[in-house]
Enzyme design. Structure first.
Site, PDB file in Angstrom:
ATOM      1  N   SER A  19      12.692  42.225   9.185  1.00  0.00           N
ATOM      2  CA  SER A  19      12.085  43.521   8.880  1.00  0.00           C
ATOM      3  C   SER A  19      12.799  44.646   9.631  1.00  0.00           C
ATOM      4  O   SER A  19      14.017  44.813   9.487  1.00  0.00           O
ATOM      5  CB  SER A  19      10.584  43.465   9.206  1.00  0.00           C
ATOM      6  OG  SER A  19       9.898  44.546   8.656  1.00  0.00           O
ATOM      7  N   ASP A  27       8.162  40.680   3.018  1.00  0.00           N
ATOM      8  CA  ASP A  27       8.587  40.847   4.404  1.00  0.00           C
ATOM      9  C   ASP A  27       8.811  39.495   5.100  1.00  0.00           C
ATOM     10  O   ASP A  27       7.971  38.597   5.041  1.00  0.00           O
ATOM     11  CB  ASP A  27       7.497  41.631   5.145  1.00  0.00           C
ATOM     12  CG  ASP A  27       7.922  42.110   6.512  1.00  0.00           C
ATOM     13  OD1 ASP A  27       8.330  41.276   7.335  1.00  0.00           O
ATOM     14  OD2 ASP A  27       7.824  43.324   6.766  1.00  0.00           O
TER      15      ASP A  27
END
Length: 290
Positions: free
Chosen positions: A40, A158
């Protein structure tokens, strides 16, 4: 032969700490690693580091990630994205262009993503032809980001959903000396979600992502245990924010972000000093390797 890996955790705006650490590394041209894995915001930070772009990540976070074009609760309330990850990536490259030659002549970089169909982590080798798609995918927060990044015949969310701190993956790839930049203080332990029924409802279209979210705390804490008790012959060094690190996942205060950055810069400088023998290792600067 020692195989060295650098792991950078995500955490949205908490990534400001890692940006400071990596800027400290760049100040001294410090890159003793064989490969790096980012998750991320951690992946975005690594891009700036490997491209040798000091303060790029700091500027992206403080100037662009605080813009309402990126973080917009009103848009979210109307059915749009709370955070527009693709906009942030595109604007970052317009405002703060990357030196692609430097980035792709550096050490190999991998980014963790979560496969929507399986709920498991995958690790993409970042290359010129997939950079934008991988960076979007690794930061595609479930629920908060309405778009679903898809490439290579699969769709993703994610990477932090399935593997927030990919130390075990680094070990599987042969790393015996692992440096980890965390986005929480050392005493942090992730708690299980309080409302599993809500997660299942909000992610009803993606049940495997919902399941991954429900076991996320367990996986996260298992990674922390690996850090504390690494396998024989493996050294793990940790750089983590101090207890008074005040930045939260969606902190928009530039003053608070700047303070978090300075904490990262200080921590990075302390890590370099310990590695160069300026002073000995201690629990303060190398918590898990003394």
């Amino acid at each position: 032969m020692t195989n060295k890996a650098l792991i950078v955790e995500g955490g949205a705006m908490r990534g400001i700490f890692a940006s400071g650490v990596l800027d400290a590394f760049m100040q001294q041209a410090y890159m003793p690693y064989d490969f790096a894995i980012g998750v991320s915001a951690g992946a975005s930070n690594l891009v700036g580091y490997l491209a040798n772009a000091p303060q790029r990540s700091f500027n992206v976070i403080t100037e662009l990630a605080t813009d309402t074009a990126f973080f917009n609760p009103a848009r979210f309330a109307k059915g749009g994205s709370l955070v527009d990850v693709k906009w942030l990536w595109e604007q970052s490259n317009i405002r703060f262009p990357l030196d692609s030659n430097a980035l792709f002549s550096s050490i190999p970089m991998y980014a963790a993503v979560t496969n929507i169909e399986t709920g498991y982590a995958e690790y993409y080798h970042v290359q010129p032809d997939n950079l934008g798609r991988v960076i979007e995918a690794t930061a595609a927060l479930p629920i908060a980001y309405r778009d679903t990044p898809c490439f290579s015949g699969r769709c993703f969310a994610d990477g932090g959903v399935s593997d927030s701190i990919p130390v075990e993956e680094a070990y599987r790839r042969g790393a015996t000396e692992i440096t980890v930049i965390l986005s929480h203080p050392l005493n942090y332990q992730m708690s299980p979600t309080k409302y599993p029924w809500l997660i299942k409802k909000l992610l009803a279209k993606h049940p495997q992502i919902a399941q991954a979210m429900l076991v996320r705390a367990e996986n996260y804490n298992r990674s922390l245990e690996f850090i504390r008790q690494p396998p024989k012959g493996v050294t793990v060094r940790v750089i983590a924010p101090p207890e008074d690190f005040a930045v939260k996942r969606l902190t928009m205060s530039k003053k608070t972000l700047e303070q978090g950055y300075q904490m990262g810069l200080t921590a990075g400088q302390a890590h370099l000093a310990s590695q160069q023998g300026t002073y000995g290792l201690s629990e303060e600067n190398c918590h898990f390797c003394v």
